[in-house]
Scaffold this motif. Sequence first.
Motif, PDB file in Angstrom:
ATOM      1  N   UNK A   4       0.832  -1.352  -0.154  1.00 48.38           N
ATOM      2  CA  UNK A   4       0.167   0.074   0.114  1.00 48.38           C
ATOM      3  C   UNK A   4       1.031   1.217  -0.070  1.00 48.38           C
ATOM      4  N   UNK A   5       2.139   1.192   0.887  1.00 39.91           N
ATOM      5  CA  UNK A   5       2.836   2.263   0.656  1.00 39.91           C
ATOM      6  C   UNK A   5       3.424   2.558  -0.655  1.00 39.91           C
ATOM      7  N   UNK A   6       3.800   1.597  -1.149  1.00 39.37           N
ATOM      8  CA  UNK A   6       4.508   1.476  -2.531  1.00 39.37           C
ATOM      9  C   UNK A   6       3.464   2.303  -3.709  1.00 39.37           C
ATOM     10  N   UNK A   7       2.181   1.679  -3.482  1.00 39.68           N
ATOM     11  CA  UNK A   7       1.015   2.223  -4.259  1.00 39.68           C
ATOM     12  C   UNK A   7       0.944   3.613  -4.082  1.00 39.68           C
ATOM     13  N   UNK A   8       0.937   4.239  -2.730  1.00 37.50           N
ATOM     14  CA  UNK A   8       0.686   5.428  -2.327  1.00 37.50           C
ATOM     15  C   UNK A   8       1.809   6.371  -2.810  1.00 37.50           C
ATOM     16  N   UNK A   9       3.252   5.782  -3.057  1.00 32.75           N
ATOM     17  CA  UNK A   9       4.227   6.482  -3.298  1.00 32.75           C
ATOM     18  C   UNK A   9       4.016   6.924  -4.966  1.00 32.75           C
ATOM     19  N   UNK A  10       3.612   5.929  -5.699  1.00 33.31           N
ATOM     20  CA  UNK A  10       2.975   6.070  -7.005  1.00 33.31           C
ATOM     21  C   UNK A  10       2.275   7.088  -7.189  1.00 33.31           C
ATOM     22  N   UNK A  11       1.265   6.887  -6.510  1.00 41.85           N
ATOM     23  CA  UNK A  11       0.020   7.764  -6.624  1.00 41.85           C
ATOM     24  C   UNK A  11       0.533   9.455  -6.482  1.00 41.85           C
ATOM     25  N   UNK A  12       1.243   9.673  -5.200  1.00 38.09           N
ATOM     26  CA  UNK A  12       1.756  10.985  -5.025  1.00 38.09           C
ATOM     27  C   UNK A  12       2.656  11.312  -6.254  1.00 38.09           C
ATOM     28  N   UNK A  13       3.609  10.552  -6.537  1.00 38.37           N
ATOM     29  CA  UNK A  13       4.501  10.940  -7.809  1.00 38.37           C
ATOM     30  C   UNK A  13       3.810  11.230  -9.073  1.00 38.37           C
ATOM     31  N   UNK A  14       3.100  10.281  -9.512  1.00 38.66           N
ATOM     32  CA  UNK A  14       2.448  10.548 -10.903  1.00 38.66           C
ATOM     33  C   UNK A  14       1.591  11.840 -10.594  1.00 38.66           C
ATOM     34  N   UNK A  56       9.396   7.090  -6.407  1.00 38.48           N
ATOM     35  CA  UNK A  56       9.220   5.967  -7.533  1.00 38.48           C
ATOM     36  C   UNK A  56      10.606   5.176  -7.215  1.00 38.48           C
ATOM     37  N   UNK A  57      11.575   5.705  -7.219  1.00 42.94           N
ATOM     38  CA  UNK A  57      12.970   5.161  -7.046  1.00 42.94           C
ATOM     39  C   UNK A  57      12.812   4.378  -5.901  1.00 42.94           C
ATOM     40  N   UNK A  58      12.271   4.741  -4.686  1.00 48.79           N
ATOM     41  CA  UNK A  58      12.142   3.977  -3.577  1.00 48.79           C
ATOM     42  C   UNK A  58      11.475   2.722  -3.445  1.00 48.79           C
ATOM     43  N   UNK A  59      10.724   2.512  -4.640  1.00 49.63           N
ATOM     44  CA  UNK A  59       9.972   1.179  -4.960  1.00 49.63           C
ATOM     45  C   UNK A  59      11.199   0.372  -4.779  1.00 49.63           C
ATOM     46  N   UNK A  60      12.258   0.508  -5.444  1.00 56.07           N
ATOM     47  CA  UNK A  60      13.433  -0.449  -5.588  1.00 56.07           C
ATOM     48  C   UNK A  60      14.497  -0.353  -4.452  1.00 56.07           C
ATOM     49  N   UNK A  61      14.604   1.039  -3.944  1.00 56.07           N
ATOM     50  CA  UNK A  61      15.436   1.239  -2.828  1.00 56.07           C
ATOM     51  C   UNK A  61      14.778   2.092  -1.870  1.00 56.07           C
ATOM     52  N   UNK A  62      14.309   1.201  -1.001  1.00 54.18           N
ATOM     53  CA  UNK A  62      13.481   2.095   0.164  1.00 54.18           C
ATOM     54  C   UNK A  62      14.110   2.961   0.874  1.00 54.18           C
ATOM     55  N   UNK A  63      15.498   2.773   1.096  1.00 52.39           N
ATOM     56  CA  UNK A  63      16.110   3.695   1.811  1.00 52.39           C
ATOM     57  C   UNK A  63      16.129   5.393   1.437  1.00 52.39           C
ATOM     58  N   UNK A  64      15.469   5.506   0.236  1.00 51.38           N
ATOM     59  CA  UNK A  64      15.237   6.828  -0.468  1.00 51.38           C
ATOM     60  C   UNK A  64      14.030   7.559  -0.131  1.00 51.38           C
ATOM     61  N   UNK A  65      13.094   6.626   0.490  1.00 52.42           N
ATOM     62  CA  UNK A  65      11.686   7.205   0.636  1.00 52.42           C
ATOM     63  C   UNK A  65      11.475   8.310   1.765  1.00 52.42           C
ATOM     64  N   UNK A  66      12.051   7.886   2.954  1.00 54.33           N
ATOM     65  CA  UNK A  66      11.519   8.475   4.083  1.00 54.33           C
ATOM     66  C   UNK A  66      11.740  10.104   4.062  1.00 54.33           C
ATOM     67  N   UNK A  67      12.822  10.585   3.658  1.00 49.20           N
ATOM     68  CA  UNK A  67      13.014  12.035   3.630  1.00 49.20           C
ATOM     69  C   UNK A  67      12.147  12.847   2.483  1.00 49.20           C
TER      70      UNK A  67
END
Length: 116
Positions: A4-14, A56-67
Motif C-alpha cells: 500500500x505504501x508503494x502504491x501511495x508513492x506511485x500515486x503521489x509521484x504521478x 518512485x525510485x524508492x520502490x526498488x531502493x526503500x532507503x530513499x523514501x523517508x526524507x
Amino acid sequence: MMQFAEFAQVVIALSVIFVWTVRLDRVVAEFKEYKIPNLLRNLVGASKIALGTLLIAGIWYPGLVLVPAIIMGILMLGAQFAHFSVRHPLVKYLPSLALLILCVFVTGVHAGLLPK
C-alpha cells in the motif's frame, strides 16, 4: 502494508508530475493568485518533481523514501495554507489534502511507526 505504501508513492509521484507538467498553466495562475514569486513557484515545482522521482525510485531502493515523503508532506501542508490564505472553496483543498495524507502514511510506514 508495504504494498500500500508503494502504491501511495506511485500515486503521489504521478499526481505531482501530472500537475506540474500537464496542468502547469493552472499552477501558474494559482501561484499568481497567492502572490508567490515565479522563482519560488519554479523551485517548488522542480522540488516536487524530484521528490516524486525519488518516491518512485524508492520502490526498488526503500532507503530513499523517508526524507522525500516528509518534504513532500511539508510542501502539501504549504499548499493547504496557500489555499486557506486566499479562501478557496473546500474542493480546492482536497487534492493536496489527499496527497498530504498519503505522505503521512508513507512516512509512517518507512519510519517504522506503522507495520510493514
